[in-house]
Motif scaffolding. Sequence first.
Motif, PDB file in Angstrom:
ATOM      1  N   GLY A 147       0.799  -1.219   0.000  1.00 35.03           N
ATOM      2  CA  GLY A 147       0.000   0.000   0.000  1.00 35.03           C
ATOM      3  C   GLY A 147       0.831   1.268   0.000  1.00 35.03           C
ATOM      4  N   GLU A 148       2.164   1.144   0.149  1.00 39.41           N
ATOM      5  CA  GLU A 148       3.035   2.317   0.143  1.00 39.41           C
ATOM      6  C   GLU A 148       3.696   2.489  -1.227  1.00 39.41           C
ATOM      7  OE1 GLU A 148       4.462   2.918   4.721  1.00 39.41           O
ATOM      8  OE2 GLU A 148       5.652   1.509   3.532  1.00 39.41           O
ATOM      9  N   ALA A 149       4.079   3.733  -1.518  1.00 34.65           N
ATOM     10  CA  ALA A 149       4.773   4.020  -2.769  1.00 34.65           C
ATOM     11  C   ALA A 149       6.159   3.370  -2.767  1.00 34.65           C
ATOM     12  CB  ALA A 149       4.907   5.530  -2.947  1.00 34.65           C
ATOM     13  N   VAL A 150       6.683   3.143  -3.960  1.00 32.43           N
ATOM     14  CA  VAL A 150       8.018   2.555  -4.129  1.00 32.43           C
ATOM     15  C   VAL A 150       8.958   3.659  -4.611  1.00 32.43           C
ATOM     16  CG1 VAL A 150       9.354   0.751  -5.290  1.00 32.43           C
ATOM     17  CG2 VAL A 150       6.936   0.352  -4.722  1.00 32.43           C
ATOM     18  N   PRO A 151       9.665   4.313  -3.688  1.00 29.70           N
ATOM     19  CA  PRO A 151      10.469   5.492  -4.063  1.00 29.70           C
ATOM     20  C   PRO A 151      11.540   5.210  -5.104  1.00 29.70           C
ATOM     21  CG  PRO A 151      10.213   5.359  -1.674  1.00 29.70           C
ATOM     22  CD  PRO A 151       9.706   4.068  -2.231  1.00 29.70           C
ATOM     23  N   ALA A 152      12.070   3.988  -5.120  1.00 25.21           N
ATOM     24  CA  ALA A 152      13.177   3.669  -6.029  1.00 25.21           C
ATOM     25  C   ALA A 152      12.698   3.262  -7.420  1.00 25.21           C
ATOM     26  CB  ALA A 152      14.029   2.548  -5.433  1.00 25.21           C
ATOM     27  N   LEU A 153      11.389   3.286  -7.653  1.00 22.65           N
ATOM     28  CA  LEU A 153      10.862   2.757  -8.916  1.00 22.65           C
ATOM     29  C   LEU A 153      11.365   3.535 -10.125  1.00 22.65           C
ATOM     30  CD1 LEU A 153       9.067   0.696 -10.307  1.00 22.65           C
ATOM     31  CD2 LEU A 153       7.146   2.280 -10.012  1.00 22.65           C
ATOM     32  N   ASP A 154      11.383   4.854 -10.054  1.00 22.45           N
ATOM     33  CA  ASP A 154      11.818   5.651 -11.202  1.00 22.45           C
ATOM     34  C   ASP A 154      13.262   5.331 -11.582  1.00 22.45           C
ATOM     35  OD1 ASP A 154       9.370   6.869 -11.421  1.00 22.45           O
ATOM     36  OD2 ASP A 154       9.965   8.737 -10.448  1.00 22.45           O
ATOM     37  N   GLU A 155      14.125   5.176 -10.585  1.00 20.50           N
ATOM     38  CA  GLU A 155      15.524   4.821 -10.870  1.00 20.50           C
ATOM     39  C   GLU A 155      15.605   3.432 -11.490  1.00 20.50           C
ATOM     40  OE1 GLU A 155      19.861   4.359  -8.636  1.00 20.50           O
ATOM     41  OE2 GLU A 155      18.141   5.139  -7.513  1.00 20.50           O
ATOM     42  N   ALA A 156      14.774   2.518 -11.000  1.00 18.82           N
ATOM     43  CA  ALA A 156      14.764   1.151 -11.536  1.00 18.82           C
ATOM     44  C   ALA A 156      14.328   1.153 -13.005  1.00 18.82           C
ATOM     45  CB  ALA A 156      13.841   0.268 -10.709  1.00 18.82           C
ATOM     46  N   ILE A 157      13.325   1.947 -13.325  1.00 21.51           N
ATOM     47  CA  ILE A 157      12.861   2.055 -14.715  1.00 21.51           C
ATOM     48  C   ILE A 157      13.966   2.614 -15.599  1.00 21.51           C
ATOM     49  CG2 ILE A 157      11.271   3.301 -16.234  1.00 21.51           C
ATOM     50  CD1 ILE A 157       9.166   3.064 -13.992  1.00 21.51           C
ATOM     51  N   SER A 158      14.635   3.658 -15.123  1.00 21.82           N
ATOM     52  CA  SER A 158      15.714   4.271 -15.890  1.00 21.82           C
ATOM     53  C   SER A 158      16.830   3.279 -16.181  1.00 21.82           C
ATOM     54  CB  SER A 158      16.257   5.487 -15.133  1.00 21.82           C
ATOM     55  OG  SER A 158      17.325   6.084 -15.836  1.00 21.82           O
ATOM     56  N   LEU A 159      17.212   2.494 -15.183  1.00 24.05           N
ATOM     57  CA  LEU A 159      18.250   1.480 -15.378  1.00 24.05           C
ATOM     58  C   LEU A 159      17.801   0.435 -16.393  1.00 24.05           C
ATOM     59  CD1 LEU A 159      19.351   0.889 -11.673  1.00 24.05           C
ATOM     60  CD2 LEU A 159      20.742   1.921 -13.481  1.00 24.05           C
ATOM     61  N   THR A 160      16.555   0.001 -16.279  1.00 30.34           N
ATOM     62  CA  THR A 160      16.030  -1.040 -17.163  1.00 30.34           C
ATOM     63  C   THR A 160      16.018  -0.567 -18.610  1.00 30.34           C
ATOM     64  OG1 THR A 160      14.657  -1.912 -15.364  1.00 30.34           O
ATOM     65  CG2 THR A 160      14.033  -2.515 -17.617  1.00 30.34           C
ATOM     66  N   GLU A 161      15.679   0.684 -18.822  1.00 26.84           N
ATOM     67  CA  GLU A 161      15.631   1.230 -20.180  1.00 26.84           C
ATOM     68  C   GLU A 161      17.015   1.245 -20.840  1.00 26.84           C
ATOM     69  OE1 GLU A 161      11.845   4.318 -19.805  1.00 26.84           O
ATOM     70  OE2 GLU A 161      13.872   5.024 -19.310  1.00 26.84           O
ATOM     71  N   LYS A 162      18.062   1.301 -20.020  1.00 28.77           N
ATOM     72  CA  LYS A 162      19.427   1.391 -20.556  1.00 28.77           C
ATOM     73  C   LYS A 162      20.125   0.034 -20.653  1.00 28.77           C
ATOM     74  CE  LYS A 162      19.849   5.943 -18.384  1.00 28.77           C
ATOM     75  NZ  LYS A 162      20.383   6.654 -17.197  1.00 28.77           N
ATOM     76  N   ALA A 163      19.430  -1.031 -20.291  1.00 30.47           N
ATOM     77  CA  ALA A 163      20.061  -2.343 -20.222  1.00 30.47           C
ATOM     78  C   ALA A 163      20.415  -2.891 -21.599  1.00 30.47           C
ATOM     79  CB  ALA A 163      19.133  -3.331 -19.513  1.00 30.47           C
ATOM     80  N   ASP A 164      21.636  -3.434 -21.723  1.00 35.07           N
ATOM     81  CA  ASP A 164      21.997  -4.213 -22.911  1.00 35.07           C
ATOM     82  C   ASP A 164      21.533  -5.650 -22.768  1.00 35.07           C
ATOM     83  OD1 ASP A 164      23.557  -2.203 -24.430  1.00 35.07           O
ATOM     84  OD2 ASP A 164      24.897  -2.283 -22.683  1.00 35.07           O
ATOM     85  N   TYR A 165      21.507  -6.128 -21.528  1.00 33.94           N
ATOM     86  CA  TYR A 165      20.972  -7.449 -21.199  1.00 33.94           C
ATOM     87  C   TYR A 165      20.146  -7.294 -19.925  1.00 33.94           C
ATOM     88  CZ  TYR A 165      24.967  -8.713 -24.129  1.00 33.94           C
ATOM     89  OH  TYR A 165      25.873  -8.767 -25.141  1.00 33.94           O
ATOM     90  N   PHE A 166      19.050  -8.043 -19.848  1.00 30.88           N
ATOM     91  CA  PHE A 166      18.177  -7.955 -18.669  1.00 30.88           C
ATOM     92  C   PHE A 166      17.888  -9.370 -18.184  1.00 30.88           C
ATOM     93  CE2 PHE A 166      14.092  -7.465 -16.429  1.00 30.88           C
ATOM     94  CZ  PHE A 166      14.346  -6.344 -15.647  1.00 30.88           C
ATOM     95  N   ALA A 167      18.032  -9.579 -16.882  1.00 28.69           N
ATOM     96  CA  ALA A 167      17.794 -10.903 -16.319  1.00 28.69           C
ATOM     97  C   ALA A 167      16.811 -10.818 -15.158  1.00 28.69           C
ATOM     98  CB  ALA A 167      19.110 -11.526 -15.848  1.00 28.69           C
TER      99      ALA A 167
END
Length: 233
Positions: A147-167
């Motif tokens: 029920g609480e916000a996930v403060p690190a989500l925006d950073e996680a999205i940014s990292l994922t968008e830049k991934a050459d490989y994702f696991a």
Amino acid sequence: MKKKLVVLTGAGISAESGIKTFRDSDGLWEGHDVMEVATPQGFRKNPELVLDFYNKRRAQLKDVSPNLGHQILADLENDFDVNIITQNVDDLHERAGSSKVLHLHGELLKVRSTRFENDIQNWKEDLFLGDLCTKGHQLRPHIVWFGEAVPALDEAISLTEKADYFAVIGTSLQVYPAAGLISYTQPKTPVFYIDPKPIAIPNLRNPLTVISDKASTGMVIFKEKLLEILMNG
């Protein structure tokens, strides 16, 4: 420049070190209803129960160690720019030697003010009612409760968008928003999915490699495949 490997890890990788997870069985976490110990409402209703629960989880960290899965992720930093996005609140990735770990759901070894959410402290021992922040407010576990916000989500999205490989390793892909991160990968980014009971990933555009195995042994296969791609690339 090293290729960027972004890894989403979940409870499965920590379970092999002996850390129990509530989603493996009947919705209970170490015998407790998660709504009692992992929600703001539960904390308001019975703060002593919640603090005691996390004190026990914190103490448990002293009795467990990183496993081969954690170690392989740390070793991959020799060949890749590795960013770990973890749903886990333990410190096993850090203890294995991983240098860039983003905790989506908080950290057991930190506490924060109940009034000022950015007032965060390192905390290795028990936390009790009466333990206050510098401005006089009760401290609470630095955990993202249901029920609480996930403060690190925006950073996680940014990292994922830049991934050459994702696991994706050891997660049921049932807990959102973490499960939705995979949709932020670039269409041509290879995705590796390591889990003993992998589920179908809807609407995935990416090249997908599924390794139906537990985290530690699956990671051995994953590392071989990844290094093979690197050599042939």
